[in-house]
Design a protein around this motif. Structure first.
Motif, short mmCIF file in Angstrom:
data_model
loop_
_atom_site.label_atom_id
_atom_site.label_comp_id
_atom_site.label_asym_id
_atom_site.label_seq_id
_atom_site.Cartn_x
_atom_site.Cartn_y
_atom_site.Cartn_z
N GLY A 56 0.80 -1.23 0.00
CA GLY A 56 0.00 0.00 0.00
C GLY A 56 0.83 1.27 0.00
N GLN A 57 2.14 1.17 -0.24
CA GLN A 57 3.01 2.36 -0.16
C GLN A 57 3.57 2.70 -1.54
N THR A 58 4.23 3.88 -1.61
CA THR A 58 4.75 4.34 -2.90
C THR A 58 6.20 4.80 -2.76
N VAL A 108 1.07 9.54 1.36
CA VAL A 108 0.42 8.47 2.15
C VAL A 108 0.49 8.90 3.62
N PRO A 109 -0.43 8.40 4.46
CA PRO A 109 -0.48 8.89 5.84
C PRO A 109 0.69 8.45 6.72
N LEU A 110 1.11 9.37 7.59
CA LEU A 110 2.05 9.04 8.66
C LEU A 110 1.25 8.35 9.76
N LYS A 111 1.55 7.08 9.97
CA LYS A 111 0.79 6.34 10.98
C LYS A 111 1.48 6.50 12.34
N GLY A 112 0.83 6.01 13.38
CA GLY A 112 1.51 5.92 14.67
C GLY A 112 0.97 6.86 15.71
N GLU A 113 1.64 6.80 16.87
CA GLU A 113 1.17 7.50 18.07
C GLU A 113 1.05 9.01 17.87
N GLN A 150 13.28 -0.15 12.45
CA GLN A 150 11.88 -0.45 12.19
C GLN A 150 11.07 -0.02 13.40
N GLY A 151 9.96 0.68 13.14
CA GLY A 151 9.12 1.10 14.25
C GLY A 151 8.31 2.33 13.90
N ASP A 152 7.76 2.95 14.94
CA ASP A 152 6.90 4.12 14.76
C ASP A 152 7.73 5.40 14.78
N GLY A 153 8.06 5.89 13.59
CA GLY A 153 8.89 7.09 13.47
C GLY A 153 8.16 8.39 13.81
N SER A 154 6.83 8.33 14.02
CA SER A 154 6.15 9.57 14.42
C SER A 154 6.67 10.04 15.78
N THR A 213 17.33 6.09 9.32
CA THR A 213 16.03 6.04 8.66
C THR A 213 15.16 4.98 9.32
N ILE A 214 13.88 5.33 9.50
CA ILE A 214 12.97 4.42 10.20
C ILE A 214 11.72 4.16 9.37
N GLU A 215 11.33 2.89 9.31
CA GLU A 215 10.15 2.47 8.53
C GLU A 215 9.21 1.69 9.44
N GLU A 244 15.37 10.25 8.69
CA GLU A 244 14.29 10.15 7.70
C GLU A 244 13.19 9.27 8.29
N ILE A 245 11.96 9.76 8.25
CA ILE A 245 10.85 8.94 8.73
C ILE A 245 10.05 8.47 7.52
N GLY A 246 10.04 7.15 7.32
CA GLY A 246 9.40 6.56 6.14
C GLY A 246 10.44 6.14 5.12
N THR A 247 11.19 5.07 5.43
CA THR A 247 12.27 4.61 4.54
C THR A 247 11.73 4.19 3.18
N GLY A 248 10.59 3.48 3.19
CA GLY A 248 9.97 3.01 1.95
C GLY A 248 10.94 2.27 1.07
N SER A 249 11.02 2.68 -0.20
CA SER A 249 11.90 2.01 -1.16
C SER A 249 13.38 2.20 -0.84
N GLY A 250 13.71 3.35 -0.22
CA GLY A 250 15.11 3.69 0.02
C GLY A 250 15.64 4.72 -0.96
N TYR A 251 14.81 5.17 -1.91
CA TYR A 251 15.31 6.13 -2.92
C TYR A 251 15.68 7.47 -2.27
N1 SAM Z 1 11.06 7.91 1.42
C1 SAM Z 1 10.33 6.90 0.72
C2 SAM Z 1 10.92 6.56 -0.61
O1 SAM Z 1 11.88 7.22 -1.05
O2 SAM Z 1 10.48 5.57 -1.21
C3 SAM Z 1 8.88 7.31 0.60
C4 SAM Z 1 7.98 6.21 1.00
S1 SAM Z 1 6.27 6.44 1.22
C5 SAM Z 1 5.81 7.91 0.42
C6 SAM Z 1 6.10 6.79 2.96
C7 SAM Z 1 6.59 5.70 3.89
O3 SAM Z 1 6.33 6.11 5.25
C8 SAM Z 1 5.88 4.36 3.71
O4 SAM Z 1 6.84 3.37 3.46
C9 SAM Z 1 5.18 4.13 5.07
O5 SAM Z 1 5.12 2.77 5.44
C10 SAM Z 1 6.07 4.94 5.99
N2 SAM Z 1 5.45 5.33 7.28
C11 SAM Z 1 4.18 5.71 7.53
N3 SAM Z 1 4.03 5.98 8.84
C12 SAM Z 1 5.24 5.76 9.43
C13 SAM Z 1 5.73 5.86 10.76
N4 SAM Z 1 4.96 6.24 11.79
N5 SAM Z 1 7.03 5.56 10.99
C14 SAM Z 1 7.85 5.18 9.97
N6 SAM Z 1 7.44 5.06 8.70
C15 SAM Z 1 6.16 5.35 8.42
#
Ligand code: SAM
Length: 216
Positions: A61-63, A207-212, A134-138, A108-110, A87-94
């Motif tokens: 579900g991510q991009t 996409v939404p930032l999830k977490g606490e 890995q965890g809640d980066g919020s 970086t945290i995902e 970086e919060i949201g590692t995703g692909s790593g780009y």
């Molecule tokens: N920086 C990424 C890239 O270059 O591909 C962008 C990835 S995407 C737009 C956003 C990412 O944030 C998703 O992988 C999602 O799972 C992650 N994400 C959402 N809430 C998060 C949280 N509380 N902590 C860490 N990562 C989170």
């Protein structure tokens, strides 16, 4: 070994030109993005999408963010070599690759375990030395704070207090804040322990930032 053919390089040059036309003017950011083979994140069948200026699904579900968005946020961060960056949201790593190539000492945290595992295994194979979590980066990454710069690559409902707390004085946080369709890009600079200066930029859609301290 990453295959980076003339065709890839040509497509990438055209993408960088497009980013320039859209107003990205940091030569360092454009150069870093001009060097990074974004197509390594795409399966062969979708290769022609790699150098289009658009986000693309990476599973779960991510991009992978749109190149313009990556360039815009990176330009706002204004990375100096040696900056300690979260970086919060590692995703692909780009985005992580772009920050690393600009000289960031990157943490970086995902949130999602499968994405964390995939990227943590993939980037070191390309020679990238990055600290993966890995965890809640919020809530930031308290054990490794303070940071010179923090970038959030998912849309937050409000600015998480933890992230402000974990910034060094003089450091900045780049974060999209808004509802679940549109967010304003903010740059918050920690002027002193009590003073934050806020700059507001254009609208994006993340996409939404999830977490606490994100969307619960
Ligand atoms: N920086 C990424 C890239 O270059 O591909 C962008 C990835 S995407 C737009 C956003 C990412 O944030 C998703 O992988 C999602 O799972 C992650 N994400 C959402 N809430 C998060 C949280 N509380 N902590 C860490 N990562 C989170």
């Amino acid at each position: 070994m990453v295959e980076d053919s003339y065709k890839h390089k040509g497509m990438r040059r055209r993408l960088i030109q497009k980013l320039r036309e859209k107003g990205i003017n940091s030569e360092r950011v454009l150069e870093a993005m001009g060097n990074i083979p974004r197509h390594i994140f795409f399966e062969n069948a979708f290769l022609e999408h790699a150098y289009q200026d658009k986000a693309f699904p990476i599973g779960h579900g991510q991009t992978i963010s749109q190149p313009y968005t990556v360039a815009f946020q990176t330009q706002l961060l204004n990375i100096s070599p040696g900056d300690k960056v979260l970086e919060i949201g590692t995703g692909s790593g780009y985005q992580a690759m772009v920050l690393h190539d600009l000289g960031a000492n990157l943490y970086t945290i995902e949130y999602q375990k499968p994405l964390y595992e995939r990227t943590k295994n993939f980037l070191p194979q390309l020679g990238y030395k990055i600290h993966f979590f890995q965890g809640d980066g919020s809530k930031g990454l308290k054990a490794h704070a303070p940071f010179d710069k923090i970038i959030v690559t998912a849309g937050a409902p409000t600015v998480p207090n933890s992230l402000i707390e974990q910034l060094r004085i003089g450091g900045c946080l780049v974060i999209p804040v808004g509802d679940n369709t549109t967010q304003q890009m903010l740059r918050l600079t920690k002027v002193s322990d009590r003073k934050i200066s806020k700059e507001v930029f254009s609208n994006f859609s993340f996409v939404p930032l999830k977490g606490e301290e994100g969307w619960r």
